[in-house]
Design a protein around this motif. Sequence first.
Motif, PDB file in Angstrom:
ATOM      1  N   LYS A 140    -120.428-102.704-100.442  1.00 14.30           N
ATOM      2  CA  LYS A 140    -121.593-103.556-100.745  1.00 14.30           C
ATOM      3  C   LYS A 140    -121.284-104.448-101.931  1.00 14.30           C
ATOM      4  O   LYS A 140    -120.938-103.963-103.006  1.00 14.30           O
ATOM      5  N   GLY A 141    -121.390-105.765-101.726  1.00 10.11           N
ATOM      6  CA  GLY A 141    -121.198-106.700-102.837  1.00 10.11           C
ATOM      7  C   GLY A 141    -119.904-107.479-102.744  1.00 10.11           C
ATOM      8  O   GLY A 141    -119.851-108.631-103.163  1.00 10.11           O
ATOM      9  N   ILE A 142    -118.849-106.891-102.161  1.00 12.77           N
ATOM     10  CA  ILE A 142    -117.562-107.621-102.222  1.00 12.77           C
ATOM     11  C   ILE A 142    -117.533-108.844-101.297  1.00 12.77           C
ATOM     12  O   ILE A 142    -116.664-109.689-101.441  1.00 12.77           O
ATOM     13  N   GLU A 143    -118.520-108.951-100.412  1.00  7.93           N
ATOM     14  CA  GLU A 143    -118.550-110.136 -99.538  1.00  7.93           C
ATOM     15  C   GLU A 143    -118.837-111.414-100.343  1.00  7.93           C
ATOM     16  O   GLU A 143    -118.530-112.509 -99.890  1.00  7.93           O
ATOM     17  N   VAL A 144    -119.377-111.284-101.555  1.00  4.11           N
ATOM     18  CA  VAL A 144    -119.662-112.496-102.338  1.00  4.11           C
ATOM     19  C   VAL A 144    -118.426-112.993-103.109  1.00  4.11           C
ATOM     20  O   VAL A 144    -118.470-114.035-103.754  1.00  4.11           O
ATOM     21  N   ILE A 145    -117.338-112.240-103.029  1.00  9.47           N
ATOM     22  CA  ILE A 145    -116.130-112.654-103.752  1.00  9.47           C
ATOM     23  C   ILE A 145    -115.474-113.827-103.020  1.00  9.47           C
ATOM     24  O   ILE A 145    -114.875-113.659-101.967  1.00  9.47           O
ATOM     25  N   PRO A 197    -113.081-101.312-105.575  1.00 12.31           N
ATOM     26  CA  PRO A 197    -112.417-100.143-104.975  1.00 12.31           C
ATOM     27  C   PRO A 197    -111.138-100.532-104.235  1.00 12.31           C
ATOM     28  O   PRO A 197    -111.111-101.537-103.524  1.00 12.31           O
ATOM     29  N   GLY A 198    -110.089 -99.742-104.450  1.00  9.73           N
ATOM     30  CA  GLY A 198    -108.795-100.052-103.837  1.00  9.73           C
ATOM     31  C   GLY A 198    -107.882-100.807-104.778  1.00  9.73           C
ATOM     32  O   GLY A 198    -106.695-100.972-104.507  1.00  9.73           O
ATOM     33  N   THR A 199    -108.430-101.287-105.911  1.00 10.42           N
ATOM     34  CA  THR A 199    -107.593-102.060-106.837  1.00 10.42           C
ATOM     35  C   THR A 199    -107.442-101.386-108.209  1.00 10.42           C
ATOM     36  O   THR A 199    -106.921-101.994-109.133  1.00 10.42           O
ATOM     37  N   SER A 200    -107.908-100.145-108.320  1.00 10.02           N
ATOM     38  CA  SER A 200    -107.806 -99.475-109.620  1.00 10.02           C
ATOM     39  C   SER A 200    -106.419 -98.863-109.813  1.00 10.02           C
ATOM     40  O   SER A 200    -105.866 -98.255-108.895  1.00 10.02           O
ATOM     41  N   ARG A 201    -105.889 -98.993-111.002  1.00 13.59           N
ATOM     42  CA  ARG A 201    -104.619 -98.329-111.307  1.00 13.59           C
ATOM     43  C   ARG A 201    -104.806 -96.811-111.314  1.00 13.59           C
ATOM     44  O   ARG A 201    -103.840 -96.070-111.198  1.00 13.59           O
ATOM     45  N   GLN A 218    -110.916-106.578 -97.984  1.00 16.95           N
ATOM     46  CA  GLN A 218    -111.434-106.647 -96.615  1.00 16.95           C
ATOM     47  C   GLN A 218    -112.223-105.400 -96.228  1.00 16.95           C
ATOM     48  O   GLN A 218    -112.743-105.313 -95.121  1.00 16.95           O
ATOM     49  N   GLN A 219    -112.303-104.442 -97.128  1.00 16.31           N
ATOM     50  CA  GLN A 219    -113.006-103.198 -96.807  1.00 16.31           C
ATOM     51  C   GLN A 219    -114.510-103.414 -96.876  1.00 16.31           C
ATOM     52  O   GLN A 219    -114.989-104.382 -97.469  1.00 16.31           O
ATOM     53  N   GLY A 254     -99.491-106.787-100.353  1.00 12.89           N
ATOM     54  CA  GLY A 254    -100.807-107.425-100.262  1.00 12.89           C
ATOM     55  C   GLY A 254    -101.950-106.424-100.257  1.00 12.89           C
ATOM     56  O   GLY A 254    -102.974-106.634 -99.607  1.00 12.89           O
ATOM     57  N   VAL A 255    -101.763-105.331-100.992  1.00  8.14           N
ATOM     58  CA  VAL A 255    -102.786-104.271-100.992  1.00  8.14           C
ATOM     59  C   VAL A 255    -104.123-104.805-101.499  1.00  8.14           C
ATOM     60  O   VAL A 255    -105.191-104.446-100.998  1.00  8.14           O
ATOM     61  N   TYR A 256    -104.032-105.703-102.456  1.00 11.16           N
ATOM     62  CA  TYR A 256    -105.230-106.301-103.035  1.00 11.16           C
ATOM     63  C   TYR A 256    -106.076-107.010-101.961  1.00 11.16           C
ATOM     64  O   TYR A 256    -107.298-106.870-101.903  1.00 11.16           O
ATOM     65  N   GLU A 257    -105.393-107.751-101.083  1.00  7.54           N
ATOM     66  CA  GLU A 257    -106.089-108.445 -99.989  1.00  7.54           C
ATOM     67  C   GLU A 257    -106.753-107.431 -99.062  1.00  7.54           C
ATOM     68  O   GLU A 257    -107.880-107.624 -98.621  1.00  7.54           O
ATOM     69  N   ILE A 258    -106.027-106.365 -98.787  1.00  4.77           N
ATOM     70  CA  ILE A 258    -106.560-105.336 -97.880  1.00  4.77           C
ATOM     71  C   ILE A 258    -107.809-104.694 -98.497  1.00  4.77           C
ATOM     72  O   ILE A 258    -108.807-104.475 -97.816  1.00  4.77           O
ATOM     73  N   ALA A 259    -107.743-104.456 -99.805  1.00  2.00           N
ATOM     74  CA  ALA A 259    -108.893-103.845-100.496  1.00  2.00           C
ATOM     75  C   ALA A 259    -110.131-104.730-100.388  1.00  2.00           C
ATOM     76  O   ALA A 259    -111.254-104.241-100.239  1.00  2.00           O
TER      77      ALA A 259
END
Length: 252
Positions: A225-230, A125-129, A221-222, A214-219
């Motif tokens: 559930k699950g993105i903490e494993v990235i 989420p936050g990185t979709s075109r 950090q939201q 750096g929108v990708y970085e911000i996305a």
Amino acid sequence: MIKRRVFLKQSVTTALAIGCLPTWAKDSFIDSEDPFFWSVNRLMGMSPRSLKGEDPLVLTRKTFKAFNKMRVAAWEDGIVISPVSSFRSYSRQKAIFESKFKRFQAEGLSPTESVKKIIEYSTIPGTSRHHWGTDIDVIQGKIKIDGDVLLEEHFNSGGAFENLHHWLTDNAVNYGFYLVYTNHPERKGFKYEPWHLSYAPESIPILKRYINKGVYEIALQQKVKGIEVINSSLKTSYLKEQLLDINPLLLP
Ligand SMILES: [Zn+2]
């Protein structure tokens, strides 16, 4: 359509007469000249402000206009272009991501395996075109299909949408539209999507802005559930492959 326009015109006139504008009028018609168009929130799909149309056709005003122009030209050639999905909000993408994460975990995958499987087809989420209002998924209208419409086989030779595919290949660029996820054999990242078009005059500067801000970085950090494993290697490959290994004609 005409009736609706007349109605809207009347409401605005009335609103002006009483000295205020309805909310939709204040929130509409923001173009790239407006700083809000380029804001991080908007680029992450957190606000539909500046977009035009009704689901499944919600786009920026310029993309909307160009898309309709292309649609008319196709129609004159006997091809009906039918939109399936355009703007997708952050919260919608978050719901998709989290429900897949839950499902894959329930199927016994580890959190990292689950995320890797999600990003084969879906974005973080936050990185979709689809957050930008410049990208749209289309199929050929007036053709009945059982099951999933967004499958490559429908667009291949002999498939139900073969004629649309040929028409787009020959004409879409004349209207500014390009496939993002091509079938180039060396391309990595998201799989081939013959239905996903992007309006280059707007999406190229948006991608540039997206990277510079750096929108990708911000996305990442939201709270999702699950993105903490990235971890950092997954992060690097996602940026390099999923976000940037696209049709080179769409790169800034
Ligand atoms: Zn798409």
